[in-house]
Scaffold this motif. Structure first.
Motif, PDB file in Angstrom:
ATOM      1  N   VAL A 172      73.519  20.921   4.504  1.00 28.58           N
ATOM      2  CA  VAL A 172      73.488  22.144   5.314  1.00 28.58           C
ATOM      3  C   VAL A 172      74.907  22.557   5.690  1.00 28.58           C
ATOM      4  CG1 VAL A 172      71.167  21.847   6.280  1.00 28.58           C
ATOM      5  CG2 VAL A 172      73.127  20.873   7.478  1.00 28.58           C
ATOM      6  N   GLY A 173      75.052  23.852   5.980  1.00 27.31           N
ATOM      7  CA  GLY A 173      76.368  24.393   6.310  1.00 27.31           C
ATOM      8  C   GLY A 173      76.707  24.217   7.776  1.00 27.31           C
ATOM      9  N   LYS A 174      77.795  24.831   8.173  1.00 29.30           N
ATOM     10  CA  LYS A 174      78.219  24.803   9.569  1.00 29.30           C
ATOM     11  C   LYS A 174      77.139  25.371  10.467  1.00 29.30           C
ATOM     12  CE  LYS A 174      83.055  25.482   8.434  1.00 29.30           C
ATOM     13  NZ  LYS A 174      84.219  26.360   8.501  1.00 29.30           N
ATOM     14  N   GLU A 175      76.954  24.775  11.631  1.00 27.97           N
ATOM     15  CA  GLU A 175      75.942  25.267  12.585  1.00 27.97           C
ATOM     16  C   GLU A 175      74.592  25.481  11.912  1.00 27.97           C
ATOM     17  OE1 GLU A 175      76.599  25.562  15.880  1.00 27.97           O
ATOM     18  OE2 GLU A 175      78.611  24.836  15.429  1.00 27.97           O
ATOM     19  N   HIS A 176      74.286  24.636  10.952  1.00 29.80           N
ATOM     20  CA  HIS A 176      73.010  24.677  10.234  1.00 29.80           C
ATOM     21  C   HIS A 176      72.804  25.953   9.399  1.00 29.80           C
ATOM     22  CE1 HIS A 176      71.446  21.009  12.045  1.00 29.80           C
ATOM     23  NE2 HIS A 176      72.153  21.396  13.070  1.00 29.80           N
ATOM     24  N   SER A 177      73.885  26.664   9.133  1.00 30.72           N
ATOM     25  CA  SER A 177      73.745  27.842   8.272  1.00 30.72           C
ATOM     26  C   SER A 177      73.528  27.375   6.836  1.00 30.72           C
ATOM     27  CB  SER A 177      75.025  28.671   8.347  1.00 30.72           C
ATOM     28  OG  SER A 177      76.110  27.877   7.888  1.00 30.72           O
ATOM     29  N   ASP A 178      73.048  28.291   6.018  1.00 29.89           N
ATOM     30  CA  ASP A 178      72.868  27.946   4.609  1.00 29.89           C
ATOM     31  C   ASP A 178      74.214  27.927   3.913  1.00 29.89           C
ATOM     32  OD1 ASP A 178      70.174  27.570   4.569  1.00 29.89           O
ATOM     33  OD2 ASP A 178      69.731  29.692   4.242  1.00 29.89           O
ATOM     34  N   ILE A 179      74.326  27.091   2.904  1.00 32.64           N
ATOM     35  CA  ILE A 179      75.507  27.190   2.056  1.00 32.64           C
ATOM     36  C   ILE A 179      75.031  27.672   0.695  1.00 32.64           C
ATOM     37  CG2 ILE A 179      76.859  25.432   3.254  1.00 32.64           C
ATOM     38  CD1 ILE A 179      76.179  23.549   0.908  1.00 32.64           C
ATOM     39  N   SER A 180      75.950  28.178  -0.089  1.00 27.49           N
ATOM     40  CA  SER A 180      75.524  28.740  -1.375  1.00 27.49           C
ATOM     41  C   SER A 180      75.013  27.625  -2.280  1.00 27.49           C
ATOM     42  CB  SER A 180      76.698  29.451  -2.048  1.00 27.49           C
ATOM     43  OG  SER A 180      77.621  28.493  -2.514  1.00 27.49           O
ATOM     44  N   GLU A 181      74.147  28.022  -3.207  1.00 30.72           N
ATOM     45  CA  GLU A 181      73.566  27.056  -4.130  1.00 30.72           C
ATOM     46  C   GLU A 181      74.664  26.352  -4.939  1.00 30.72           C
ATOM     47  OE1 GLU A 181      70.624  26.094  -3.832  1.00 30.72           O
ATOM     48  OE2 GLU A 181      70.668  24.759  -5.568  1.00 30.72           O
ATOM     49  N   ASP A 182      75.691  27.108  -5.304  1.00 29.72           N
ATOM     50  CA  ASP A 182      76.808  26.524  -6.060  1.00 29.72           C
ATOM     51  C   ASP A 182      77.507  25.440  -5.260  1.00 29.72           C
ATOM     52  OD1 ASP A 182      76.407  27.968  -8.274  1.00 29.72           O
ATOM     53  OD2 ASP A 182      78.138  29.332  -8.033  1.00 29.72           O
ATOM     54  N   GLU A 183      77.754  25.753  -3.989  1.00 30.16           N
ATOM     55  CA  GLU A 183      78.464  24.782  -3.158  1.00 30.16           C
ATOM     56  C   GLU A 183      77.606  23.533  -2.931  1.00 30.16           C
ATOM     57  OE1 GLU A 183      81.523  24.676   0.569  1.00 30.16           O
ATOM     58  OE2 GLU A 183      80.101  26.328   0.491  1.00 30.16           O
ATOM     59  N   ARG A 184      76.309  23.774  -2.722  1.00 35.77           N
ATOM     60  CA  ARG A 184      75.379  22.663  -2.525  1.00 35.77           C
ATOM     61  C   ARG A 184      75.408  21.728  -3.740  1.00 35.77           C
ATOM     62  NH1 ARG A 184      69.879  20.695  -1.979  1.00 35.77           N
ATOM     63  NH2 ARG A 184      69.401  21.413  -4.069  1.00 35.77           N
ATOM     64  N   LYS A 185      75.347  22.338  -4.924  1.00 39.58           N
ATOM     65  CA  LYS A 185      75.370  21.549  -6.163  1.00 39.58           C
ATOM     66  C   LYS A 185      76.670  20.770  -6.287  1.00 39.58           C
ATOM     67  CE  LYS A 185      72.158  23.844  -9.279  1.00 39.58           C
ATOM     68  NZ  LYS A 185      72.064  25.124  -9.981  1.00 39.58           N
ATOM     69  N   LYS A 186      77.761  21.424  -5.904  1.00 40.16           N
ATOM     70  CA  LYS A 186      79.077  20.785  -6.001  1.00 40.16           C
ATOM     71  C   LYS A 186      79.141  19.551  -5.083  1.00 40.16           C
ATOM     72  CE  LYS A 186      83.425  22.297  -5.035  1.00 40.16           C
ATOM     73  NZ  LYS A 186      84.254  23.359  -4.469  1.00 40.16           N
ATOM     74  N   VAL A 187      78.621  19.714  -3.873  1.00 46.06           N
ATOM     75  CA  VAL A 187      78.636  18.592  -2.925  1.00 46.06           C
ATOM     76  C   VAL A 187      77.767  17.445  -3.442  1.00 46.06           C
ATOM     77  CG1 VAL A 187      78.008  17.853  -0.590  1.00 46.06           C
ATOM     78  CG2 VAL A 187      79.117  20.069  -0.927  1.00 46.06           C
ATOM     79  N   LEU A 188      76.569  17.796  -3.942  1.00 45.17           N
ATOM     80  CA  LEU A 188      75.676  16.748  -4.445  1.00 45.17           C
ATOM     81  C   LEU A 188      76.296  16.016  -5.633  1.00 45.17           C
ATOM     82  CD1 LEU A 188      72.165  18.495  -4.187  1.00 45.17           C
ATOM     83  CD2 LEU A 188      73.117  16.723  -2.693  1.00 45.17           C
ATOM     84  N   LYS A 189      76.993  16.769  -6.478  1.00 41.22           N
ATOM     85  CA  LYS A 189      77.668  16.179  -7.651  1.00 41.22           C
ATOM     86  C   LYS A 189      78.764  15.203  -7.189  1.00 41.22           C
ATOM     87  CE  LYS A 189      77.625  15.856 -11.828  1.00 41.22           C
ATOM     88  NZ  LYS A 189      76.380  15.268 -12.243  1.00 41.22           N
TER      89      LYS A 189
END
Ligand SMILES: [Zn+2]
Length: 347
Positions: free
Chosen positions: A16-33
């Motif tokens: 999850v993003g700052k203050e529980h905001s959504d993060i972009s799908e690309d960024e999410r994938k990058k973090v998981l990778k």
């Protein structure tokens, strides 16, 4: 909370993003990778830390520094890691999840006289979601240090955290940090945590139950039989101040080679487990037609910890104690003492 059918290579399921905001799908994938890379290559992770901070002493996080002090694992220790991996994968399977096997490289065994991080004081093990590793400190007592039960217990507890539902959250400074582990969540920006006490309690109770299933395993049988025998033999013994020697919380009792020294190892998180058991007891008593025993209620907590899906647990708690009870419980600040007070007042 969906999972793919293939084996997992990091504990992180959500971001999850700052203050529980959504993060972009690309960024999410990058973090998981990135988390997968850290999971798969701990050597590279250590090199990264040294590169990033120029010098070992400059690494800002003591819980990262500790891993540099690891000792080489013995074949016996590697075998225990394997046994615990299998047992915890069985637990995941129960909830329809694929294997997540923790490589021995992601488990650091630290000599008892090596530096130990302040934030882990009072504990002899911890799990780092962001580092994708477990740290176990060897016991100082030689009796405990050579015990397979003691080592398995500690690895098992941390591995349950590792294989529970895990997510990361982006902090104010844009870095990512552990957010949810099982039922508990923490907020690195304000240094707060929620439901961590109950999460620890479920984890330790689950550890107790899984270890109990290993009592006939050839690696543990002798030690566990001796523990039970010593429990009987020592049941009437009192300490110098007249208190019973045994509290009933011992999971390992061992003797040194000449049978002159005794060592007791206790289950941890007594206060947390007390709170959990009180909550289970209240739920059980108030729902006489719903559950055949307390274990059924406990298993709903286990489901929430492993899957991160708290829907059935929160519905049950709300139906039992009133609307929004679970939500309020999840927002109790001040750690286990306050969680305990909240549970005590429920009716
Ligand atoms: Zn724990």
């Amino acid at each position: 909370m969906s999972e793919s059918k293939t084996e997992k290579f990091s504990s992180i399921e959500g971001v999850v993003g700052k203050e529980h905001s959504d993060i972009s799908e690309d960024e999410r994938k990058k973090v998981l990778k990135t988390m997968e890379v850290i999971f798969r290559d701990q050597e590279e992770f250590k090199k990264y830390l040294l590169r990033e901070f120029k010098d070992f002493e400059e690494i800002p996080n003591d819980s990262f520094k500790t891993i540099f002090y690891e000792k080489e694992k013995t074949p016996g220790e590697l075998e225990i890691i394997d046994i615990v991996n299998k047992k915890t994968n069985e637990l995941r399977k129960k909830f329809g999840f694929t294997d997540l096997s923790i490589p021995p490289k992601n488990i650091y065994i630290i000599p008892y006289n090596a530096p130990w991080p302040k934030e882990a004081e009072g504990s002899s093990s911890y799990y780092s979601p962001i580092g994708q590793f477990i740290v176990i400190r060897e016991a100082e007592s030689d009796i405990a240090r050579s015990s397979k039960t003691v080592l398995a217990w500690k690895i098992l507890h941390e591995m349950i955290h590792f294989k529970s539902y895990n997510s990361l959250k982006q902090l104010e400074d844009s870095s990512f940090d552990g957010h949810i582990v099982g039922l508990g969540s923490s907020d690195g920006d304000n240094d707060e945590s929620f439901l961590s006490g109950l999460n620890e309690a479920v984890t330790e109770e689950l550890t107790t139950r899984i270890m109990d299933k290993l009592k006939d395993h050839p690696r543990f049988k002798k030690e566990m039989e001796l523990t039970n025998e010593l429990k009987k033999r020592l049941s009437d013994i009192k300490t110098a101040d007249g208190e019973p020697l045994l509290s009933g919380e011992e999971f390992f009792i061992g003797l040194n080679k000449d049978n002159k020294k005794i060592y007791l190892e206790y289950k941890e998180l007594a206060e947390e487990r007390e709170a959990l058991n009180e909550l289970i007891e209240k739920i059980f008593k108030k729902n006489p037609d719903k559950f055949k025993d307390r274990e059924e209620v406990f298993n709903l907590f286990v489901k929430a910890v492993v899957t991160g899906d708290t829907v059935s647990l929160s519905q049950l708690i709300d139906n039992t104690f009133g609307k929004d009870t679970f939500k309020k419980l999840s927002k109790v600040r001040g750690g286990i003492e306050k969680e305990k007070e909240y549970i005590k007042d429920l009716n």
